[in-house]
Design a protein around this motif. Structure first.
Motif, PDB file in Angstrom:
ATOM      1  N   TYR A  11       0.825  -1.208   0.000  1.00  0.00           N
ATOM      2  CA  TYR A  11       0.000   0.000   0.000  1.00  0.00           C
ATOM      3  C   TYR A  11       0.856   1.253   0.000  1.00  0.00           C
ATOM      4  N   TYR A  14       1.872   1.820  -3.450  1.00  0.00           N
ATOM      5  CA  TYR A  14       0.717   2.263  -4.227  1.00  0.00           C
ATOM      6  C   TYR A  14       0.485   3.758  -4.023  1.00  0.00           C
ATOM      7  N   TYR A  15       0.525   4.212  -2.766  1.00  0.00           N
ATOM      8  CA  TYR A  15       0.293   5.633  -2.496  1.00  0.00           C
ATOM      9  C   TYR A  15       1.389   6.509  -3.091  1.00  0.00           C
ATOM     10  N   ASP A  18       0.591   6.680  -6.698  1.00  0.00           N
ATOM     11  CA  ASP A  18      -0.593   7.504  -6.867  1.00  0.00           C
ATOM     12  C   ASP A  18      -0.231   8.991  -6.843  1.00  0.00           C
ATOM     13  N   TYR A  19       0.523   9.391  -5.841  1.00  0.00           N
ATOM     14  CA  TYR A  19       0.913  10.795  -5.753  1.00  0.00           C
ATOM     15  C   TYR A  19       1.868  11.202  -6.866  1.00  0.00           C
ATOM     16  N   THR A  48      -9.622  16.151  -0.917  1.00  0.00           N
ATOM     17  CA  THR A  48      -8.823  15.348   0.009  1.00  0.00           C
ATOM     18  C   THR A  48      -9.178  15.688   1.450  1.00  0.00           C
TER      19      THR A  48
END
Length: 146
Positions: A11, A14-15, A18-19, A48
């Motif tokens: 995760y 993934y983040y 993503d950013y 957000t």
């Protein structure tokens, strides 16, 4: 930078990805039009903020006295009518595939009750035309385990 091991590491990566994708998108927009990039970034920050505030309200109190320590519920009828029974958050976590129209009945079948004396947080009601001005998010208990 370490994200631990297993799912936490997955995760974390993934983040970061993503950013990175969002940053590249905003950079591309900024090259074309700085004004557009500022508007999109502003909207992203606002979305957000509300998203994180909602996550906080629905998940605070993991060490509560409730049997269900992973989610809180809000039983405000107006809020649930306009937001697809989002206040039935425990049922959503137990069985995410349950259709939103079936969440109240599903939670009733589990015997989920709110601990009125154990309100985890009050959140300002940005979307309910300020009626009520605050929503109570309470921890819950099972009458029977699923």
């Amino acid at each position: 930078m370490s994200f631990g091991s297993g799912p936490r590491r997955q995760y974390g990566r993934y983040y970061l990805l993503d950013y990175f994708v969002i940053l590249m998108f905003l950079t591309g927009i900024a090259i074309l039009s700085l004004k557009s990039a500022i508007i999109i970034l502003s909207l992203y920050v606002i979305i957000t903020f509300f998203s994180l505030r909602t996550d906080y309200s629905t998940h605070i109190g993991e060490k509560s006295n409730g049997d269900i320590a992973f989610a809180n519920n809000c039983r405000d009828k107006v809020f649930n009518r306009f937001f697809w029974n989002f206040g039935y958050h425990v049922g959503h976590h137990i069985k995410p595939s349950t259709h939103w129209t079936e969440l109240p009945a599903y939670e009733a079948s589990l015997g989920v009750t709110l601990q009125d004396d154990n309100i985890q947080t009050n959140s300002f009601n940005f979307f309910g035309l300020l009626m009520p001005p605050f929503l109570n998010w309470s921890s819950a208990k099972f009458a029977k385990c699923p």
